[in-house]
Write an enzyme that holds these catalytic residues in place. Structure first.
Site, mmCIF file in Angstrom:
data_model
loop_
_atom_site.group_PDB
_atom_site.id
_atom_site.type_symbol
_atom_site.label_atom_id
_atom_site.label_comp_id
_atom_site.label_asym_id
_atom_site.label_seq_id
_atom_site.Cartn_x
_atom_site.Cartn_y
_atom_site.Cartn_z
ATOM 1 C CD GLU A 174 -5.619 7.735 -4.369
ATOM 2 O OE1 GLU A 174 -6.046 6.663 -3.880
ATOM 3 O OE2 GLU A 174 -4.871 8.506 -3.752
ATOM 4 C CG HIS A 190 -3.527 2.861 -3.612
ATOM 5 N ND1 HIS A 190 -2.415 2.372 -2.981
ATOM 6 C CD2 HIS A 190 -3.520 4.206 -3.392
ATOM 7 C CE1 HIS A 190 -1.753 3.367 -2.410
ATOM 8 N NE2 HIS A 190 -2.395 4.487 -2.654
ATOM 9 C CD GLU A 204 -0.420 6.092 0.224
ATOM 10 O OE1 GLU A 204 -0.353 6.760 -0.836
ATOM 11 O OE2 GLU A 204 -1.463 5.535 0.600
#
Length: 304
Positions: free
Chosen positions: A141, A144, A216
């Site tokens: 995460e 990102h 992803e």
């Protein structure tokens, strides 16, 4: 923002191309609406307003929709400890930390920039993963945020939201008497606007899905490289995917609007159209990539 996360030039190129193509579609969409509805002021105000709200308030909207609360280190010492270590390793600013009270095991990052960034995890994922596995998910995460693809996805999803709003508005205006009051000409105009909106929504949907799948994979690569333990991320992926498959379908539907931002999508075990058009690559594709990274790093290959 420079961090120790390895730059991903392919991801940057794909994000740039996606935003460019969506920008072209957006300009064409607004031009067609102005030509059809003869009211450029209203269209520009609506389009600009939706974009501004989605961009500036994306973090608050996401937290409210997930019923998540920002937590401090005293409330969640384990969670903050992991993120502190990862941010130090990545040499990046620490984002805000939030927890959503739901049994759905998942996590996501949101926010238009590093100052507004939030990493949110659910109580379901904290309960199911050990500390090492949770570290792998959080490294994913944080990548990102470091790669800025959270902000790009927020902007990219705007066009689909706008097209959907226009379609609903025109549908309900026609449903509640537009044809009876103004005749066939107005009915044809409404149908044209709805058709254009549907085409625009479809194009934006497909472009966002293509970018989302790649980002992803990029986050898996970056997170696994940062921690140096791809097998742990693979274990977390396998465990979370299996647990999500056990969540009742009714509960999954309420969370599917966030699939593009989730660590792994909220879809059931049975194959469906939603899995074919998923925001994420397949579990096997993600595990295969992590196995390759394990081999490169000299780590034992993760078990599928």
């Amino acid at each position: 923002m420079r961090t120790r996360f390895r730059p991903d030039r392919q991801l940057t190129a794909r994000m740039t191309l996606t935003v460019f193509l969506l920008g072209l579609v957006y300009v064409a969409f607004v031009a067609v609406l102005i030509a059809l509805l003869k009211s450029w002021v209203l269209i520009v105000l609506i389009a600009g307003g939706v974009l501004a709200v989605q961009y500036w308030c994306s973090d608050r909207i996401a937290l409210v929709a997930m019923r998540a609360q920002v937590v401090d280190a005293q409330q969640q010492p384990r969670l903050h400890g992991i993120i502190d270590r990862l941010c130090a390793a990545a040499d990046m600013p620490k984002p805000r930390v939030a927890v959503a009270t739901t049994d759905l095991p998942n996590a996501f990052a949101t926010g238009r920039n590093t100052e507004r960034a939030v990493v949110c995890v659910t109580t379901g994922i904290m309960r199911r993963l050990d500390t090492d596995e949770l570290e792998g998910v959080l490294a994913h995460e944080l990548s990102h945020i470091a790669h800025r693809d959270v902000a790009v996805m927020t902007i990219a999803s705007f066009l689909g939201v706008l097209a959907g709003l226009v379609t609903r508005f025109m549908f309900y205006s026609q449903l509640f008497g537009g044809r009876r009051r103004d005749g066939d000409q107005t009915y044809l105009l409404v149908m044209l606007v709805m058709l254009v909106s549907a085409v625009v929504y479809t194009l934006s949907f497909l472009l966002i899905r293509a970018l989302s799948r790649y980002r992803e994979l990029a986050a898996d690569r970056a997170g696994a490289t940062l921690t140096g333990r791809p097998s742990v991320l693979a274990s977390a992926l396998t465990k979370v995917t299996g647990e999500i498959a056990r969540i009742p379908t009714r509960d999954l539907r309420t969370a599917q609007a966030f699939n593009a931002f989730f660590f792994t999508p909220a879809v059931g075990a049975r194959p469906s159209l939603s899995t074919l058009l998923s925001t994420h690559p397949s579990l096997q594709q993600r595990l295969d990539q992590l196995a390759e990274i394990s081999a490169e790093l000299g780590e034992a290959a993760p078990s599928a």
